[in-house]
Design an enzyme around this catalytic site. Structure first.
Site, PDB file in Angstrom:
ATOM      1  N   LYS A  25       3.441   8.782   9.126  1.00 32.52           N
ATOM      2  CA  LYS A  25       3.087   8.209  10.595  1.00 32.52           C
ATOM      3  C   LYS A  25       4.456   8.533  11.740  1.00 32.52           C
ATOM      4  CE  LYS A  25       0.288   5.112   8.772  1.00 32.52           C
ATOM      5  NZ  LYS A  25       0.813   4.371   7.107  1.00 32.52           N
TER       6      LYS A  25
ATOM      7  N   ASP B  99       9.086   3.083   0.236  1.00 35.52           N
ATOM      8  CA  ASP B  99       8.049   3.860   1.373  1.00 35.52           C
ATOM      9  C   ASP B  99       8.519   3.007   2.771  1.00 35.52           C
ATOM     10  OD1 ASP B  99       5.512   4.308   2.523  1.00 35.52           O
ATOM     11  OD2 ASP B  99       4.622   3.638   0.547  1.00 35.52           O
TER      12      ASP B  99
ATOM     13  N   TYR C  28       0.767  -1.155   0.171  1.00 35.12           N
ATOM     14  CA  TYR C  28       0.062   0.206  -0.010  1.00 35.12           C
ATOM     15  C   TYR C  28       1.065   1.304  -0.165  1.00 35.12           C
ATOM     16  CZ  TYR C  28      -3.267   3.442   1.315  1.00 35.12           C
ATOM     17  OH  TYR C  28      -3.856   4.616   1.635  1.00 35.12           O
TER      18      TYR C  28
HETATM   19  C1  LIG Z   1       0.092   4.775   5.562  1.00 33.50           C
HETATM   20  C2  LIG Z   1       0.842   4.777   4.359  1.00 33.50           C
HETATM   21  C3  LIG Z   1       0.714   5.009   3.392  1.00 33.50           C
HETATM   22  C4  LIG Z   1      -0.563   6.311   3.342  1.00 33.50           C
HETATM   23  O1  LIG Z   1      -0.122   7.203   4.636  1.00 33.50           O
HETATM   24  P1  LIG Z   1      -0.930   8.736   4.611  1.00 33.50           P
HETATM   25  O2  LIG Z   1      -0.408   9.598   5.614  1.00 33.50           O
HETATM   26  O3  LIG Z   1      -2.352   7.419   5.072  1.00 33.50           O
HETATM   27  O4  LIG Z   1      -1.850   9.335   2.979  1.00 33.50           O
HETATM   28  C5  LIG Z   1       2.220   4.583   2.006  1.00 33.50           C
HETATM   29  N1  LIG Z   1       2.433   3.588   2.266  1.00 33.50           N
HETATM   30  C6  LIG Z   1       3.044   3.388   3.286  1.00 33.50           C
HETATM   31  C7  LIG Z   1       3.350   1.760   3.572  1.00 33.50           C
HETATM   32  C8  LIG Z   1       1.787   3.453   4.428  1.00 33.50           C
HETATM   33  O5  LIG Z   1       1.471   3.008   5.437  1.00 33.50           O
END
Ligand SMILES: *Cc1c(COP(=O)(O)O)cnc(C)c1O
Length: 427
Positions: A265, A237, A142
């Protein structure tokens, strides 16, 4: 009716599904969301006063625990100077200097407001820098909700991405190639088919959005080699793994250097913050220095920067916190494995550092297909039992459990005892 139930009833009238992010709905475990009123350290309290040991930590940011004194006081102080200026501040430079000093691969960095924005921007930069359009993503990873990243479980190598969400036009995903996590051949096949067209590989260096799935030995290194061979950029990511597996994230933990990295995060300590950064030559394409446009009215917000800087500084100054966190988590997950074994159920537990997931399957989980073999109904019963006993887990099979630096041995022991009961009740 409890207060949470009453609020949820009202919420559903005015907010789609009653929640502002689908992961907050508890429908997949067959219950309603507790509405949370406050949190402190490893605990949260809902609107009915019920107390929980929290294993989500706002999906990662609360690595120091909720309501950390130093972070809170810094934020209150920053608020007194004004909430936003829409102008350059020294705080932004401090944040950028901090990140670039902590993470060697990040030589320049831009602040944004969410992980989604960070990933969208990093991919635009990779495309602008390489003058190529295609990207490779992994099934089950994701990367936020940008149109072209909502790509379904691919039906095999070399197939075009199919949108996973209504409202995403087919055309948006035509340059997204999907590969299988931990399967380098599925990646190289794309490069062989499009040797001069692939701008970047984007990957969660530890996948944490199909449950926790670890990179097998050589996988991340192999991605690095393929990118170098075909002139593509490697994007990690690290929205979840950044500043969690260690101060320098998964790239430090596994010793693989990406060209670009995305954060979210933890980087905002609970405020809405994201960031993307990497090689200076690559980041130099970003406007106003270069031709890739990316902007944000509230990006680098002074209150949010203060929260992030304060938390990151604490983490940087206390390497022993990570040692203790990872050690404590390792003991917890090893004990949980023992609990599973004693239960007689044949389940799979994946974990690294302070994140982990139980999969209700007897197969090793190494990618999306194996994750999907999980019995989600059994997970739902497990999670409901835990919630009922004051343990707040992610309400879905394909999410991670997050341990913070302030979870106590007693809390972890209680959690293990409840897990034992929960598994016994499943038999
Ligand atoms: C949570 C998440 C996102 C998206 O971040 P948001 O702040 O919710 O837009 C992207 N990549 C990873 C790996 C994530 O866990």
């Amino acid at each position: 009716m409890t207060r949470s139930e009453a609020i949820f009833e009202m919420a559903r009238e005015v907010i789609p599904g009653g929640v502002n992010s689908p992961v907050r709905a508890f429908g997949s475990i067959g219950t309603n969301p507790p509405f949370i009123r406050k949190a402190d350290k490893s605990r949260m309290w809902d609107e009915d006063g019920k107390e929980y040991i929290d294993f989500i930590g706002s999906w990662g940011p609360m690595i120091l625990g909720h309501n950390n004194d130093i972070v809170r006081e810094a934020v209150i102080k920053a608020c007194a100077d004004g909430l936003s200026f829409g102008a350059a501040t020294a705080l932004e430079v401090e944040m950028a200097s901090l990140i670039t000093a902590i993470v060697p691969s990040v030589e320049m960095v831009r602040m944004v407001n969410s992980g989604t924005e960070a990933v969208m921007s990093a991919i635009r930069v990779a495309r602008g820098f390489t003058r190529r359009d295609k990207i490779i993503k992994f099934v089950g990873c994701y990367h936020g909700h940008a149109d072209y990243l909502l790509v379904k479980a691919g039906s095999g190598a070399l197939t075009q991405g199919q949108p996973d969400s209504l409202g995403v036009p087919q055309g948006c995903t035509k340059d997204v190639l999907t590969a299988t996590y931990n399967d380098l051949n599925s990646v190289e096949d794309h490069f062989k088919a499009f040797p001069d067209d692939i701008a970047a590989i984007i990957v969660e260096p530890v996948a944490a959005n199909m449950g926790v799935v670890l990179p097998e030995k050589g996988f991340l290194e192999g991605l690095r080699e393929l990118c170098d061979k075909y002139g593509a950029l490697l994007i990690f990511d690290e929205v979840i793994t950044g500043f969690r597996l260690g101060i320098d994230g998964a790239q430090g933990y596994y010793g693989v250097r990406p060209d670009l990295t995305t954060y979210g995060k933890i980087i905002g300590a609970g405020m809405p913050v994201g960031a993307y950064g990497g090689r200076k030559d690559v980041m130099s394409v970003v406007s106003p220095l270069g031709g890739v446009y990316q902007a944000g009215t509230l990006s680098g917000n002074p209150v949010a920067m203060t929260a992030g800087i304060t938390q990151l500084s604490i983490l940087r100054d206390h390497p022993s916190y990570y040692e203790k966190l990872n050690q404590k988590s390792d003991i917890f997950f090893t004990s949980l494995k023992e609990v599973i074994k004693e239960s007689g159920l044949n389940l799979t537990l994946n974990h690294v550092g302070s994140i982990g997931s139980i999969f209700f399957t007897d197969q090793p989980v190494v990618d999306y297909d194996s994750a999907k073999t999980s019995d989600t109904a059994a997970f739902a019963r497990y999670a409901r039992y835990m919630l009922g006993n004051g343990i707040y887990l992610a309400p879905a099979q394909f999410e991670a459990m997050f341990i913070s630096m302030v979870h106590t041995d007693d809390e972890l022991a209680y959690t293990l005892a409840m897990a034992k009961n929960a598994l016994a009740s499943l038999k």
